[in-house]
Design a protein around this motif. Structure first.
Motif, mmCIF file in Angstrom:
data_model
loop_
_atom_site.group_PDB
_atom_site.id
_atom_site.type_symbol
_atom_site.label_atom_id
_atom_site.label_comp_id
_atom_site.label_asym_id
_atom_site.label_seq_id
_atom_site.Cartn_x
_atom_site.Cartn_y
_atom_site.Cartn_z
ATOM 1 N N LEU C 102 -91.085 -30.786 -60.348
ATOM 2 C CA LEU C 102 -90.871 -31.960 -59.640
ATOM 3 C C LEU C 102 -89.530 -31.574 -58.650
ATOM 4 O O LEU C 102 -89.867 -31.879 -57.481
ATOM 5 N N ILE C 105 -91.182 -29.511 -56.073
ATOM 6 C CA ILE C 105 -91.968 -30.255 -55.083
ATOM 7 C C ILE C 105 -91.192 -31.126 -54.077
ATOM 8 O O ILE C 105 -91.496 -31.110 -52.859
ATOM 9 N N LEU C 106 -90.142 -31.856 -54.715
ATOM 10 C CA LEU C 106 -89.627 -32.909 -53.874
ATOM 11 C C LEU C 106 -88.678 -31.885 -52.776
ATOM 12 O O LEU C 106 -88.244 -32.800 -51.625
ATOM 13 N N GLY C 108 -89.356 -29.217 -51.560
ATOM 14 C CA GLY C 108 -90.165 -28.255 -50.687
ATOM 15 C C GLY C 108 -89.953 -27.047 -51.040
ATOM 16 O O GLY C 108 -90.266 -25.950 -50.007
#
Lengths: 704, 160, 221
Positions: C102, C105-106, C108
């Motif tokens: 996570l 992803i968050l 980038g």
């Protein structure tokens, strides 16, 4: 992200790096701290909660509510929303799409923006997914009922769990025609132990029923277990079980109990399942418990399958019951009639029944309305149904199993054939159970048991095969394999090996027999009976060896020739060099004994051989005990009197005076006749009895 | 000064990193050693007095076979082992317990009363009543076990 | 003395270069969320160490699996701790892997130039899930047996090849001794080998490219 962006990123990153800190120790310290915290957390969890361990896996406990590991719960929950056809969506589609999305993320999100607030779509998607997964997991925990305690009270299921489930899982698929009771009791060569050591026969029956009809077991728990323990009812009389289920409270033993009408409460399918559980469709067991008491242990049947099925399912039968008033006095008739109409009331009835009725009726007491009818029926005899109409009683599964077993057994199931071969060829020296005994060829020697665990463990099948087919001439064992001149072909030897091997699971003996090992002097006829008969026959008329009473044989062989033949043997035949084993004196005695046998064709004046003196006193009692129960009233050969013995029978004459070899009676009782089974079907007579009958025939079958 | 302080901080962080590494390693290592040597450090099961049965079963002058079962625990497996002993006494007070395992290849010997000797069927070995080898291949007499009598019951020291 | 030994070693194996390249390299200043990856690595090491220790006593057959696990937990000194660490470590590993992902992803972090690192990471996630699935059966208790029965059945409900998948997973139609043996084999050989390979790629790329910097907000034009 275009090239310009990429270059810009790399430059920015370079600057960040220069402004940054060395990995060690600045960053690594943070990592170490976090790792320590994680470690301490894990230790705390291990200490305060520990790793759970539930009950041992119980594949038969279908009441257990399965629960996957918590991180799979959301998938598990997802399944509930996609029932039936749609299951594919939850099982395949959603996970595949999710994983694909993860993989393709760098390609789907190609903007140079990196902060999550600059990428609202991705951020929303991630937050949405995480929330969804959390929601599903929580739902799943809330909806899963706590594990129930049901299924604990079922002893058969527990038995299954304890003994079978670990290897076989929750269910076992059984190939058709398997003798499940046998398989469980004796184990298999694939590592399944012989359970007969640990479980009672009733427990094995219950297990077999459970395996073949688990639904039946559940029904038993539902309807019967309040009053009955399963092991008390399994493999019991199918007629009684069927009656109890069909008649409800009208079934006498149930009269007192508050039970519903089973035929209204339980559907026919369920009743079938229940019956299949209680009496497993296991042909061998069905035969043993229901047929063998009248038909004997080994069955001979030469017709086709359809015919046999009809015969069994129609029952009824063909038997003429003798008019008992000719045999029994009035009092005996009364007692018997009383006993049959109410077994509990008539004292001494069971004795009479055992004496006169059970050889045809078995233990099954015929059903009859009242005492008068019973007395009339017994007194007058006549056509009479002794065989139940099995078609009304057995479930179709049970019937199938019984038919296929009977057919198979009629052809000779390998083990039973092996047992017979053993009885005919081996038991004379090795004993009925391979326990051994004095070695007739070497009187100072003991034949050690061949059925002990030790013996069987240390010899593989190949070794046993070789021992049997080649013999062990230095211990006085002749070759038995046809390749070495013996009477048995390779298949028969293999069957024997399989039979001997079948002891390994449950060795019948552990120690050698208590035998006086000091020299035992056997008389010549005893040695002849033990060593020579297997080839030359009880009567010396020859089997695979030549007849010793043949005029030509005797004309061509002097005493010296016979002595030398015995001493030196014949190369490559079961006639081994007995001179290596027996003393000269013994062989001389044996020669004299052989010469004392009278020459067959020349025997004008038959003289009774020793051991036999009178038909009425010696032979007839054997017939009465062993043959008359069937060969007295059922048609065919009648063994009840001298005249009948000599004249009746489909292939009469059954006895040819002076000609043992061609007398069907002799062939049947020695088992030489291979058309049909050895007689009596329940097992061979003792050697002494056989010898007596053979002697009687050889003596011209006199009526004295 | 500033430079010096940074170095000190770095040195301290470095030291702490190693220290934490050491703590975690010890956290794994010490239990791991205990875990591995655990079963080895366990005390061997002691020999027990195994009850054979009533003294009255032993005939004077004739070895009598007693069978008994003991449970042996190895790891998570409990084995039942059947042990057999021949017990004999000349006077009803002093008992001798002999193993029924032939010292040659481990077959079971049996008492042949008529000849007054133990006989091993595997290779025709014979042992005297006191276990001495009379004939055959066995390398040593039958094993003897300490035996005692308590309240009319016979006990043999064995197992373990 | 120590210096002499280290110098002697460096002359021969050049450890200092490696040390400098890995540990003394400069990296951007990052916040505590960036420790999630190394924490995941730590749980992997924890699973490896405790897992190896467990195999010393564990016997992967239906006859013995449950008894041996019970033996480890109750009879062996510290057995409860080793098994507890392995049990809870598994959950921690899943949690940390997901949190680490996570974070990536968050922030980038999967973007240029770290796409391959991301792929190896997704594979690693699948391996971790595989570990959880195969390890669940091994204690052979009720939970294990029925959980795996249902788990394999779910996999078996896929269209067309479902039944075949089920049979491959179970090694036959039933959940049996065969299933236990193959789950064990996959759990201690196949998956660890994959894990080591993927971790090596993942770590190599992290060191080679460097950890991503904390991104700033895009300046609004």
């Amino acid at each position: 992200m275009n090239e310009k962006d990429q270059k810009a990123y790399l430059e920015q990153y370079k600057k960040d790096k220069e402004k940054g800190v060395p990995f060690y120790p600045d960053i690594l310290f943070k990592d170490a701290v976090v790792s320590l915290l994680v470690f301490l957390g894990l230790v705390a969890l291990a200490y305060f909660i520990g790793a759970p361990l539930e009950e041992r896996a119980n594949p038969s406990d279908t009441s257990y509510t399965p629960k996957p590991e918590w991180y799979f719960l959301f998938l598990f929950q997802l399944l509930k929303y996609f029932p039936g056809e749609l299951e594919v969506v939850a099982v395949v589609l959603i996970p595949t799409v999710a994983i694909l999305l993860l993989f393709l993320l760098p390609f789907l999100d190609r903007s140079p923006r990196r902060h999550f607030l600059d990428r609202p779509w991705i951020t929303a998607l991630v937050i949405g997914s995480v929330a969804g997964i959390l929601f599903l997991s929580v739902q799943s925990v809330r909806e899963t009922p706590p594990p129930s305690e049901a299924g604990q009270g079922d002893p058969v299921a527990a038995l299954y769990t304890e003994n079978c489930a670990a290897c076989h899982g929750g269910t076992i698929s059984i190939p058709e025609g398997t003798n499940l009771h046998d398989v469980i009791a004796q184990g298999t060569h694939e590592g399944m132990p012989a359970w007969s050591g640990d479980l009672t026969s009733d427990e094995i029956d219950a297990l077999a029923g459970f395996i073949l009809s688990p639904g039946g077991n559940a029904l038993f728990q539902e309807f019967c277990s309040a009053c009955h323990v399963s092991s008390e009812l399994v493999a019991s009389d199918p007629i009684e079980l069927k009656a109890a289920l069909d008649e409800g409270r009208d079934y006498p033993p149930h009269a007192e109990s508050q039970i519903p009408k089973w035929d209204e409460v339980i559907t026919p399918q369920k009743r079938t399942a229940l019956l299949n559980f209680l009496v497993a469709p296991d042909g061998q067991r069905l035969f043993a418990t229901n047929c063998a008491q009248c038909h004997g242990r080994s069955v001979s049947y030469s017709g086709g399958e359809e015919e046999l099925r009809d015969l069994i399912s129609q029952g009824g039968l063909h038997l003429e019951m003798p008019p008992w008033r000719e045999t029994l006095d009035a009092h005996q008739l009364d007692v018997l009639a009383q006993y049959i109409s109410d077994p509990a009331s008539a004292e001494g009835g069971d004795v009479l029944f055992g004496q006169f009725c059970s050889s045809c009726h078995g233990d099954r007491i015929p059903k009859i309305e009242n005492v008068d009818q019973a007395r009339e029926k017994i007194a007058s005899g006549g056509a009479h149904e002794t065989m139940p109409v099995w078609g009304d009683v057995l479930t179709s599964e049970q019937l199938d199993a019984l038919v296929s077993y009977t057919l198979e057994a009629a052809q000779g199931a390998p083990l039973e054939v092996g047992q017979e071969l053993f009885a005919q060829n081996c038991a004379i020296c090795h004993g009925d159970f391979g326990e051994g005994g004095t070695n007739p060829a070497r009187p100072d020697d003991v034949i050690a048991p061949i059925s002990s665990a030790e013996y069987l463990k240390t010899r593989d099948d190949d070794t046993l095969f070789q021992i049997i087919s080649q013999g062990q001439p230095n211990f006085g064992m002749s070759p038995f394999g046809s390749a070495f001149g013996g009477p048995l072909d390779d298949d028969q030897v293999k069957t024997l090996v399989a039979f001997i091997r079948s002891w390994e699971a449950n060795p019948p003996v552990e120690l050698p027999p208590a035998v006086d090992t000091r020299a035992v002097k056997l008389s010549a006829d005893e040695i002849y009976a033990q060593l020579c008969t297997q080839c030359h026959g009880y009567d010396g008329l020859g089997l695979i060896g030549p007849s010793l009473r043949d005029p030509d044989f005797r004309a061509n062989n002097t005493a010296q020739d016979i002595f030398e033949t015995i001493t030196q043997g014949h190369e490559a035949t079961p006639m081994i060099r007995w001179g290596d084993l027996l003393s000269e004196d013994t062989i001389l005695d044996l020669t004299d004994y052989i010469l004392s046998l009278e020459i067959s064709a020349a025997s004008a004046q038959p003289q009774p051989t020793p051991g036999f003196s009178s038909f009425a006193e010696d032979v007839l009692p054997i017939f009465e005990a062993k043959c008359v129960p069937c060969h007295g009233s059922m048609g065919g050969w009648d063994a009840a009197s001298y005249d009948a013995v000599m004249t009746t029978g489909d292939n009469a004459p059954t006895v040819i005076p002076n000609d043992v070899r061609n007398s069907i009676l002799a062939q049947k009782i020695t088992g030489e006749q291979t058309y049909g089974n050895i007689m009596p079907p329940a097992g061979k007579m003792t050697n002494a009895e056989i010898q007596l009958i053979l002697d009687w025939i050889a003596a011209g079958a006199p009526d004295n | 000064m500033n430079e010096k302080r940074t170095i000190d901080r770095r040195g301290f962080l470095g030291f702490m990193t190693w220290a934490i590494g050491g703590i975690i390693s010890a956290g794994f290592g010490i239990p791991a050693i205990a875990y591995i040597i655990g079963p080895a450090a366990r005390k061997e099961e002691e020999q027990n007095w195994i009850r054979l049965g009533s003294v009255s079963k032993v005939e004077l002058g004739t070895p009598t076979l007693f069978k008994t079962e003991i449970e042996r625990q190895t790891g998570w497996i409990t084995n039942k082992e059947e042990l057999s002993f021949y017990v004999f006494t000349e006077n009803g007070r002093d008992f001798v317990a002999l193993s029924n395992i032939c010292t040659h290849l481990g077959c079971r010997v049996r008492w042949i009363a008529d000849q007054g000797q133990f006989f091993c069927p595997c290779h025709n070995a014979a042992f005297a009543k006191n276990g001495e080898v009379i004939s055959g291949p066995p390398p040593r007499p039958l094993d003897q076990y300490p035996v005692k009598e308590e309240d009319g019951q016979l006990f043999v020291l064995g197992g373990g | 003395m120590i210096t002499r030994v280290t110098n002697w070693l460096d002359e021969r194996i050049g450890w200092r270069n490696v040390w400098e390249a890995i540990f003394l390299r400069k990296i951007p200043k990052v916040n505590w969320f960036y420790t999630l990856g190394s924490a995941t690595l730590f749980t992997a090491i924890n699973q490896a160490v405790t897992g190896i220790l467990l195999t010393i006593y564990y016997a992967p057959t239906p006859d013995h699996a449950y008894d041996s696990v019970q033996y480890i937990t109750t009879q062996i000194p510290m057995g409860w701790l080793i098994r507890g660490l392995h049990h809870w470590g598994a959950s921690a590993m899943v949690v940390l892997t997901v949190l680490h992902m996570l974070r990536v992803i968050l922030l980038g972090a999967y973007k240029y130039p770290r796409e391959v690192t991301w792929f190896s990471g997704v594979f690693l996630l699948l391996v971790v899930v595989g570990f959880g699935f195969t390890g669940y059966l091994l204690p052979w208790d009720q939970k294990a047996y029925w959980g795996s029965t249902v788990g394999t059945r779910i996999a078996g409900s896929a269209p067309l090849i479902g039944d075949w998948i089920l049979r491959v997973m179970r090694g036959g139609a039933e959940l049996s001794a065969v299933t236990l043996a193959r789950f064990f084999g996959v759990h201690v050989w196949v998956l660890p080998a994959s894990l080591i390979l993927l971790l090596a790629i993942h770590m190599y790329l992290v060191i080679k490219i460097g950890i991503s910097a904390t991104p700033g907000r895009e300046e609004k034009a």
